[in-house]
Design an enzyme around this catalytic site. Structure first.
Site, PDB file in Angstrom:
ATOM      1  N   ASP A  10       0.861  -1.198   0.000  1.00 24.27           N
ATOM      2  CA  ASP A  10       0.000   0.000   0.000  1.00 24.27           C
ATOM      3  C   ASP A  10       0.891   1.238   0.000  1.00 24.27           C
ATOM      4  OD1 ASP A  10       0.301  -1.146   2.982  1.00 24.27           O
ATOM      5  OD2 ASP A  10       0.394   1.037   3.014  1.00 24.27           O
ATOM      6  N   ASP A  41       0.643   3.713   2.201  1.00 24.25           N
ATOM      7  CA  ASP A  41       0.479   4.374   3.496  1.00 24.25           C
ATOM      8  C   ASP A  41      -0.509   5.540   3.309  1.00 24.25           C
ATOM      9  OD1 ASP A  41       1.201   3.980   6.232  1.00 24.25           O
ATOM     10  OD2 ASP A  41       2.281   5.864   6.177  1.00 24.25           O
TER      11      ASP A  41
HETATM   12  N1  ADE Z   1       2.607  -3.068   6.629  1.00 21.53           N
HETATM   13  C1  ADE Z   1       1.995  -3.011   5.447  1.00 21.53           C
HETATM   14  N2  ADE Z   1       1.603  -1.744   5.147  1.00 21.53           N
HETATM   15  C2  ADE Z   1       1.987  -0.977   6.189  1.00 21.53           C
HETATM   16  C3  ADE Z   1       1.891   0.405   6.479  1.00 21.53           C
HETATM   17  N3  ADE Z   1       1.324   1.251   5.649  1.00 21.53           N
HETATM   18  N4  ADE Z   1       2.418   0.831   7.652  1.00 21.53           N
HETATM   19  C4  ADE Z   1       3.008  -0.034   8.496  1.00 21.53           C
HETATM   20  N5  ADE Z   1       3.123  -1.344   8.276  1.00 21.53           N
HETATM   21  C5  ADE Z   1       2.628  -1.822   7.128  1.00 21.53           C
END
Ligand code: ADE
Length: 277
Positions: A214, A216
């Site tokens: 992703d 974030d």
């Molecule tokens: N693991 C997968 N995506 C994440 C994210 N955006 N922040 C922290 N850990 C993750």
């Protein structure tokens, strides 16, 4: 490890969310391994792939029952050490902090920023104190092999990047996410520290494949990170991860070798150590 010693590599795999097995593993056996620091997350899966000895540990336990802050990182690394592991490949789901690292990209990282605050971080916390170097926290020899094998398989993998390790279990606020971007971080996750520093204390080579699931929450054109979106992309990543693992085990373990060119296997020789009185 001493200068003239030759080791038969034993490859340890630490699987994150979505990775609970190794394709093609023969002579499989799940075994309980106790350590002086308690029990690891689960039993360890022992086996051979193309004749190379491997040991697999599901980081969060089978079925994912243990959150990042509750993992017994010391027991996990100690169990791999006791099992004879020389090289660890860590597979971890992460969020991306850079536009050019989209979901689906693998990043073979070379640096960490550790923002964890609630973890037991050292084997040397009573009696003998040791300060090991973490200037280059990952094994570049193993990292280079991972990159070469990913390229051969046509898996898009970026060599180098900084992994911001957060405590979790909640994802970041938008302000934190923006801050980490100004620090030049590439990806964000919750598990690789103190896993990597404990592996260094245990003189085990350690490299990470950070698998982007992703963007974030900094990326305004993408939805804010949700567990569902992370899991969906993780499932797509896991097929590529399994192919990479299958290729990298024989590449790392095919023949006996001497000292690691990156020096991880003798980290304590260069550590500042204070023995108890
Ligand atoms: N693991 C997968 N995506 C994440 C994210 N955006 N922040 C922290 N850990 C993750």
């Amino acid at each position: 490890m001493s200068e003239n010693e030759v080791v038969e590599p034993v490859i340890g795999l630490v699987g994150g969310s979505g990775l609970y097995d190794i394709d093609g593993l023969e002579d499989k056996e799940w075994r309980t391994v106790e350590t002086p620091w308690g029990m690891p997350s689960d039993q360890l899966l022992f086996g051979r792939l193309d004749g190379v000895k491997c040991v697999f540990l599901p980081r969060h336990g089978r079925g994912h029952p243990i959150p990042p802050s509750r993992l017994n990182y010391k027991a996990n690394i100690a169990a791999l050490k006791i099992s004879g592991v020389t090289d660890i490949v860590s597979l971890s789901a992460v969020g991306s902090l850079k536009e050019e690292l989209p979901p689906g990209r693998f990043v073979i990282i070379d640096q960490f920023i550790d923002r964890t605050i609630a973890r037991d971080k050292s084997f040397f916390d009573t009696g003998c104190v040791a300060h090991i170097s973490m200037a280059d926290p990952l094994c570049n020899r193993v990292g280079d092999v991972l990159k070469a094998e990913a390229d051969k398989l046509g898996i898009e993998a970026t060599r180098k990047g900084t992994y911001l390790v957060m405590e979790g279990p909640q994802f970041s606020t938008r302000a934190e996410s923006e801050l980490y971007r100004t620090w030049g971080c590439s990806v964000i996750g919750m598990t690789n520290m103190p896993e990597a520093s404990l592996a260094r204390e245990a003189e085990i080579c350690y490299a990470t494949v950070a698998m982007v699931t992703d963007y974030d929450c900094w990326h305004t054109e993408h939805d804010n990170v949700t567990v569902e979106s992370v899991v969906k992309t993780m499932q797509a990543n896991s097929a590529k991860a399994k192919a990479l693992v299958k290729a990298v085990i024989p590449a790392l373990g095919g023949k006996k070798r001497g000292l690691c060119s990156a020096g991880c296997d003798r980290a304590l020789e260069y550590a500042l150590i204070t023995a108890p009185d």
